[in-house]
Design a protein around this motif. Structure first.
Motif, mmCIF file in Angstrom:
data_model
loop_
_atom_site.group_PDB
_atom_site.id
_atom_site.type_symbol
_atom_site.label_atom_id
_atom_site.label_comp_id
_atom_site.label_asym_id
_atom_site.label_seq_id
_atom_site.Cartn_x
_atom_site.Cartn_y
_atom_site.Cartn_z
ATOM 1 N N THR A 185 0.858 -1.182 0.000
ATOM 2 C CA THR A 185 0.000 0.000 0.000
ATOM 3 C C THR A 185 0.893 1.231 0.000
ATOM 4 O O THR A 185 2.054 1.180 0.398
ATOM 5 C CB THR A 185 -0.919 0.021 1.238
ATOM 6 O OG1 THR A 185 -0.108 0.007 2.413
ATOM 7 C CG2 THR A 185 -1.855 -1.186 1.226
ATOM 8 N N SER A 186 0.347 2.349 -0.454
ATOM 9 C CA SER A 186 1.137 3.569 -0.571
ATOM 10 C C SER A 186 0.597 4.631 0.358
ATOM 11 O O SER A 186 -0.616 4.772 0.536
ATOM 12 C CB SER A 186 1.101 4.081 -2.018
ATOM 13 O OG SER A 186 1.781 5.308 -2.119
ATOM 14 N N ASP A 187 1.514 5.375 0.982
ATOM 15 C CA ASP A 187 1.114 6.509 1.799
ATOM 16 C C ASP A 187 1.302 7.820 1.040
ATOM 17 O O ASP A 187 1.337 8.890 1.629
ATOM 18 C CB ASP A 187 1.899 6.536 3.111
ATOM 19 C CG ASP A 187 3.403 6.471 2.892
ATOM 20 O OD1 ASP A 187 3.843 6.581 1.726
ATOM 21 O OD2 ASP A 187 4.142 6.306 3.876
ATOM 22 N N VAL A 188 1.425 7.714 -0.298
ATOM 23 C CA VAL A 188 1.543 8.902 -1.147
ATOM 24 C C VAL A 188 0.268 9.055 -1.968
ATOM 25 O O VAL A 188 -0.073 8.182 -2.770
ATOM 26 C CB VAL A 188 2.760 8.808 -2.082
ATOM 27 C CG1 VAL A 188 2.816 10.034 -3.010
ATOM 28 C CG2 VAL A 188 4.039 8.701 -1.283
ATOM 29 N N ALA A 189 -0.428 10.147 -1.747
ATOM 30 C CA ALA A 189 -1.616 10.450 -2.550
ATOM 31 C C ALA A 189 -1.176 11.200 -3.802
ATOM 32 O O ALA A 189 -0.333 12.099 -3.741
ATOM 33 C CB ALA A 189 -2.602 11.298 -1.747
ATOM 34 N N VAL A 190 -1.732 10.823 -4.945
ATOM 35 C CA VAL A 190 -1.357 11.412 -6.228
ATOM 36 C C VAL A 190 -2.584 12.024 -6.885
ATOM 37 O O VAL A 190 -3.659 11.424 -6.904
ATOM 38 C CB VAL A 190 -0.756 10.344 -7.168
ATOM 39 C CG1 VAL A 190 -0.425 10.961 -8.527
ATOM 40 C CG2 VAL A 190 0.467 9.716 -6.544
ATOM 41 N N ASN A 218 -0.505 19.167 -14.331
ATOM 42 C CA ASN A 218 0.103 19.497 -13.055
ATOM 43 C C ASN A 218 0.046 18.259 -12.154
ATOM 44 O O ASN A 218 -1.040 17.767 -11.823
ATOM 45 C CB ASN A 218 -0.627 20.663 -12.392
ATOM 46 C CG ASN A 218 0.157 21.216 -11.213
ATOM 47 O OD1 ASN A 218 1.311 21.599 -11.355
ATOM 48 N ND2 ASN A 218 -0.465 21.262 -10.050
ATOM 49 N N LEU A 219 1.215 17.754 -11.793
ATOM 50 C CA LEU A 219 1.311 16.554 -10.966
ATOM 51 C C LEU A 219 1.486 16.949 -9.507
ATOM 52 O O LEU A 219 2.259 17.851 -9.197
ATOM 53 C CB LEU A 219 2.504 15.710 -11.397
ATOM 54 C CG LEU A 219 2.626 15.370 -12.882
ATOM 55 C CD1 LEU A 219 3.959 14.698 -13.140
ATOM 56 C CD2 LEU A 219 1.479 14.485 -13.320
ATOM 57 N N THR A 220 0.786 16.260 -8.618
ATOM 58 C CA THR A 220 0.897 16.563 -7.190
ATOM 59 C C THR A 220 1.035 15.276 -6.397
ATOM 60 O O THR A 220 0.277 14.330 -6.589
ATOM 61 C CB THR A 220 -0.336 17.338 -6.692
ATOM 62 O OG1 THR A 220 -0.457 18.557 -7.430
ATOM 63 C CG2 THR A 220 -0.213 17.673 -5.213
ATOM 64 N N MET A 221 2.035 15.255 -5.501
ATOM 65 C CA MET A 221 2.198 14.146 -4.567
ATOM 66 C C MET A 221 2.059 14.685 -3.144
ATOM 67 O O MET A 221 2.575 15.762 -2.823
ATOM 68 C CB MET A 221 3.572 13.481 -4.729
ATOM 69 C CG MET A 221 3.779 12.781 -6.043
ATOM 70 S SD MET A 221 5.291 11.728 -6.051
ATOM 71 C CE MET A 221 6.573 12.967 -5.957
ATOM 72 N N THR A 222 1.365 13.921 -2.305
ATOM 73 C CA THR A 222 1.171 14.307 -0.908
ATOM 74 C C THR A 222 1.467 13.121 -0.008
ATOM 75 O O THR A 222 0.925 12.031 -0.205
ATOM 76 C CB THR A 222 -0.275 14.790 -0.666
ATOM 77 O OG1 THR A 222 -0.596 15.834 -1.582
ATOM 78 C CG2 THR A 222 -0.431 15.314 0.762
ATOM 79 N N ASN A 223 2.326 13.331 0.969
ATOM 80 C CA ASN A 223 2.646 12.285 1.946
ATOM 81 C C ASN A 223 1.559 12.260 3.015
ATOM 82 O O ASN A 223 1.439 13.172 3.822
ATOM 83 C CB ASN A 223 4.016 12.571 2.570
ATOM 84 C CG ASN A 223 4.469 11.456 3.498
ATOM 85 O OD1 ASN A 223 3.737 10.518 3.773
ATOM 86 N ND2 ASN A 223 5.697 11.572 3.983
ATOM 87 N N THR A 224 0.771 11.194 3.013
ATOM 88 C CA THR A 224 -0.311 11.060 3.990
ATOM 89 C C THR A 224 0.100 10.190 5.175
ATOM 90 O O THR A 224 -0.701 9.944 6.073
ATOM 91 C CB THR A 224 -1.551 10.443 3.322
ATOM 92 O OG1 THR A 224 -1.223 9.140 2.829
ATOM 93 C CG2 THR A 224 -2.040 11.307 2.171
ATOM 94 N N GLY A 225 1.355 9.720 5.157
ATOM 95 C CA GLY A 225 1.829 8.856 6.227
ATOM 96 C C GLY A 225 2.407 9.647 7.394
ATOM 97 O O GLY A 225 2.336 10.876 7.446
#
Length: 284
Positions: free
Chosen positions: A30-35, A55-62
């Motif tokens: 599983t990934s804690d990065v929201a894209v 426009n690409l966006t990554m968010t660390n949700t962990g």
């Protein structure tokens, strides 16, 4: 009897899992990065200065800081300004998104149709549909410079090279959505060129310089320039403009077959930068 090695490994893994209990069976990553990608679908056309923009966006949700790689996988004729977006993602509260732009282009001869870009982080994949549209017609009365390849002596970091051939001549959009600004303060001359897709007989150039309520042409617009055309590899001056204080100037001249058009910028009204909102070229 010879048993393939990968089968033995798989059987051994299943047997160990059975002996140790179901909790030992490997779980899906599983990934804690929201894209997120904006827009969610895109349309492009095969003109060199008409790229689509994602426009690409990554968010660390962990709960832990981490490094993440986002990869892009285009299909068909799609050409991307980058296929990898890597970033350090701190685990902050509230979550802090990290973004990056990607230009999407196709060759002039790209076949119209539906294509896609795969966007993946930690094996989690998002698909962006991309439609390639037919080239716009460019016949009598059409702007021959629209979306064609531009070059310049320099370009300010807040602007894009293609900003003066993107079809937007509204000065209110200056420095956020449209326009070109040279990158050498108080140093003239500057040049802005646009190559025509094929040699064409032209007789009119429309130049829109900066002219808005906040930035009037008499203060911030282009003051002096020459209109030049490229004929057989040589630049020829077909019109001269001096002492301009308005936002829109039309240059007409004897019809001539040319490969490209150049604005030779000699001075601005504030003597600092050359500013062009839009350059249009028309044929007879």
């Amino acid at each position: 009897m010879n048993i393939p090695r990968q089968t033995v490994i798989a059987a051994g893994t299943l047997l160990a899992a059975a002996l140790l209990g179901s909790s030992s069976v490997p779980k899906a990553t599983t990934s804690d990065v929201a894209v997120s990608v904006a827009p969610e679908q895109l349309s492009v056309v095969g003109l060199p200065c008409f790229p689509g923009l994602l426009n690409l966006t990554m968010t660390n949700t962990g709960s832990k800081d981490r490094y993440a790689d986002l990869t892009l996988d285009p299909t068909g004729p799609l050409q991307l300004s980058r296929t990898l977006f890597s970033s350090w993602l701190p685990a902050l509260d509230p979550d802090q998104p990290v973004s990056a732009p990607v230009e999407v282009r196709v060759p002039r001869d790209a076949k119209p149709g539906s294509y896609k870009i795969g966007v993946e982080v930690d094996r989690k994949r998002v698909t962006v549909p991309v439609t390639v549209n037919p080239l716009p017609p460019k016949g009598p009365g059409d702007n021959l410079a629209l979306g064609e390849q531009a070059t310049a002596s320099s370009t300010h970091g807040n602007f894009t090279l293609c900003g003066a051939v993107d079809g937007d001549k509204d000065s209110e959009h200056w420095d956020t959505l449209t326009g070109w600004n040279d990158g050498t303060r108080a140093a003239f001359p500057d040049t802005y060129d646009v190559a025509l897709s094929t040699p064409a007989t032209i007789n009119r150039v429309e130049l829109y310089t900066l002219d808005s309520a906040k930035y009037p042409a008499r203060v911030n617009g282009l003051k002096d320039w020459d209109v030049q055309v490229n004929v057989g590899g040589t630049w020829q001056t077909v019109d001269q403009v001096r002492g301009n204080t308005v936002g829109h100037v039309t240059s007409t001249f004897t019809p001539i077959q040319a490969d490209a058009v150049r604005i030779l910028c000699l001075d601005g009204n504030d003597h600092t930068y050359s500013r062009i909102v839009e350059l249009e070229v028309y044929g007879s």
